[in-house]
Structures are given as structure tokens and as C-alpha cells.
Design an enzyme around this catalytic site. Structure first.
Site, PDB file in Angstrom:
ATOM      1  N   ASP A  60       0.880  -1.168   0.000  1.00 57.84           N
ATOM      2  CA  ASP A  60       0.000   0.000   0.000  1.00 57.84           C
ATOM      3  C   ASP A  60       0.917   1.217   0.000  1.00 57.84           C
ATOM      4  O   ASP A  60       1.627   1.468   0.974  1.00 57.84           O
ATOM      5  CB  ASP A  60      -0.886  -0.023   1.242  1.00 57.84           C
ATOM      6  CG  ASP A  60      -1.783   1.208   1.365  1.00 57.84           C
ATOM      7  OD1 ASP A  60      -1.602   2.172   0.578  1.00 57.84           O
ATOM      8  OD2 ASP A  60      -2.646   1.216   2.256  1.00 57.84           O
ATOM      9  N   SER A 138       1.431  14.922 -14.144  1.00 53.34           N
ATOM     10  CA  SER A 138       0.339  14.928 -15.115  1.00 53.34           C
ATOM     11  C   SER A 138       0.182  16.334 -15.668  1.00 53.34           C
ATOM     12  O   SER A 138       0.519  17.316 -14.990  1.00 53.34           O
ATOM     13  CB  SER A 138      -0.973  14.493 -14.453  1.00 53.34           C
ATOM     14  OG  SER A 138      -2.069  14.641 -15.338  1.00 53.34           O
ATOM     15  N   TYR A 150      -8.552  15.219  -8.239  1.00 52.61           N
ATOM     16  CA  TYR A 150      -7.342  14.589  -8.775  1.00 52.61           C
ATOM     17  C   TYR A 150      -6.342  15.644  -9.249  1.00 52.61           C
ATOM     18  O   TYR A 150      -5.141  15.499  -9.041  1.00 52.61           O
ATOM     19  CB  TYR A 150      -7.727  13.664  -9.930  1.00 52.61           C
ATOM     20  CG  TYR A 150      -6.553  13.086 -10.692  1.00 52.61           C
ATOM     21  CD1 TYR A 150      -5.826  12.013 -10.184  1.00 52.61           C
ATOM     22  CD2 TYR A 150      -6.184  13.605 -11.937  1.00 52.61           C
ATOM     23  CE1 TYR A 150      -4.752  11.484 -10.897  1.00 52.61           C
ATOM     24  CE2 TYR A 150      -5.119  13.074 -12.649  1.00 52.61           C
ATOM     25  CZ  TYR A 150      -4.412  12.016 -12.124  1.00 52.61           C
ATOM     26  OH  TYR A 150      -3.354  11.487 -12.830  1.00 52.61           O
TER      27      TYR A 150
END
Length: 229
Positions: A60, A138, A150
Site C-alpha cells: 500500500d 500529469s 485529482y
């Protein structure tokens, strides 16, 4: 020169494509992910001549203990660490009115905290060898989508990458933020017209790693041809 590369979110998409390119180039790769099925499929996809170059673990990315254990496991398995790639991340569905707060929490912890934890876990080893830390950013870290949390996580990654770059000035550690636009991954609720493949981004990652030590590609933005922004 052969390197040991640690990749979070390495069992699918950009991470898996990067792992394949790196192994093909003769590097050693340690991947992490959350799905045992995808991890096993990736590891089994390498031929017998490459099996000793690749390993992985279920992790994780938002857990310090799991991240730290995996990094130490990578160093024990391959004898060191040269490159850390904070690639794990995902987008939660919905906007700021309709989104699921629990998914928001998971997304923020994975996309932002996960990258910070990987820095902490790998920085001593990277400093010792003048290594390289990479982020998957991004174009969403440069443009805001209406009501999309996001984008805030990717703006945070952009800032985190620059913060790390400034911290390690003088150590020889290089820092690169790779900011792709539309990539064909399960992230999309509606598929855009203009898209790249994960392989396209992976080739860019490999190009960055091939630069001489006196060159630090701090940030690179790549878009699908025809992407509007």
C-alpha cells in the site's frame, strides 16, 4: 551501466511498461502494487533469462511501514538502489459535489503521501550513489479540471518534485517529474479521442535515465498528438 530501479504502481500501466523496458535494457527492477494477481502476471511475463532481474511485493503506497520494508527488501535482493519512481496513483470518480469522501482520502494518501513516503524511504540510498528520483505527474498538474480533486493531487506532485529537487541540490541526486497528458489506462470514465499508450511514457522515462550525470531533466511534459491542452 546497469541500475536497480524501484517502481511503485509497477504492476500495470506506465509502471509495468517502464519495468519491461528497463529489464529489456539490462536493468534490475523491483515493482510494487496492490494486486497479487497483477503482480504475479507481471513477474511471470518475463522469460527465464530475465527472472533474476525482476522482483516485487504487494504494498500500500500510503503505508510507511510497507513502503520502508519494500525498499529495504529491494536493496537486500539486488544489493543497492539507483532509481526510485513514485508512479502509484489513481483518480476517484465524481466531482467536488458528488465524489466519495473515502475515495478522496485514499486518492490523496496514495498520490501525494505515497510519493513523500517513497522519498523518505529511498533518499539515504539514492544520496549514497548520486541516484535519481522520478515522479509520475500529469498535465492535470498544470491545468485545473472543474470540480476535480485529482488535479489538486497532481499540482501537489508538481510542487513536491520541485521541493525535493531544491533539497538535494549539491548531493548529486537528480529529480525528474514526468507529466503525461491523456494515457490509455483504466483511470478514464470516458475515453478521450487523443491518447498515448503507457509504452510511450515508459520510453520517455528510459530516455531521462539515459542522460549523462551532468544533465538533470527536472520536468518533461508529453501529450498525445491532438490533445487540446
Amino acid at each position: 551501466m546497469s541500475k536497480t530501479i524501484f517502481i511503485t504502481g509497477g504492476t500495470s500501466g506506465i509502471g509495468a511498461a517502464t519495468a519491461r523496458h528497463a529489464v529489456a535494457a539490462g536493468h534490475r527492477v523491483f515493482v510494487t502494487g496492490r494486486s497479487q494477481e497483477r503482480l504475479r502476471a507481471l513477474l511471470d511475463s518475463f522469460d527465464t533469462t530475465q527472472q533474476d532481474q525482476v522482483d516485487g511485493r504487494i504494498v500500500d503506497a500510503s503505508s510507511w511501514d510497507e513502503t520502508d520494508r519494500a525498499v529495504r527488501g529491494c536493496i537486500e535482493r539486488f544489493g543497492g538502489l539507483d532509481v526510485a519512481f513514485a508512479n502509484a496513483g489513481f483518480s476517484a470518480r465524481g466531482d467536488l459535489g458528488s465524489g466519495d469522501p473515502e475515495k478522496w482520502r485514499e486518492m490523496l494518501l496514495t498520490n501525494v503521501l505515497g510519493a513523500a513516503l517513497l522519498i523518505k524511504a529511498t533518499l539515504p540510498a539514492l544520496t549514497a550513489v548520486r541516484g535519481h528520483f522520478l515522479f509520475t505527474g500529469s498535465t492535470a498538474g498544470r491545468k485545473v479540471y472543474p470540480g476535480n480533486l485529482y488535479t489538486a493531487t497532481k499540482w501537489a506532485v508538481t510542487g513536491l518534485a520541485e521541493s525535493l529537487r531544491q533539497q538535494v541540490v549539491g548531493t548529486g541526486v537528480r529529480v525528474s517529474n514526468i507529466s503525461p497528458g491523456h494515457v490509455d489506462t483504466p483511470l478514464w470514465a470516458e475515453r478521450p479521442d487523443a491518447m498515448m499508450e503507457p509504452d510511450d511514457v515508459a520510453r520517455t522515462v528510459m530516455w531521462i535515465l539515459e542522460q549523462p550525470r551532468n544533465v538533470d531533466i527536472s520536468e518533461i511534459i508529453l501529450r498525445a498528438t491532438g490533445q487540446a491542452f
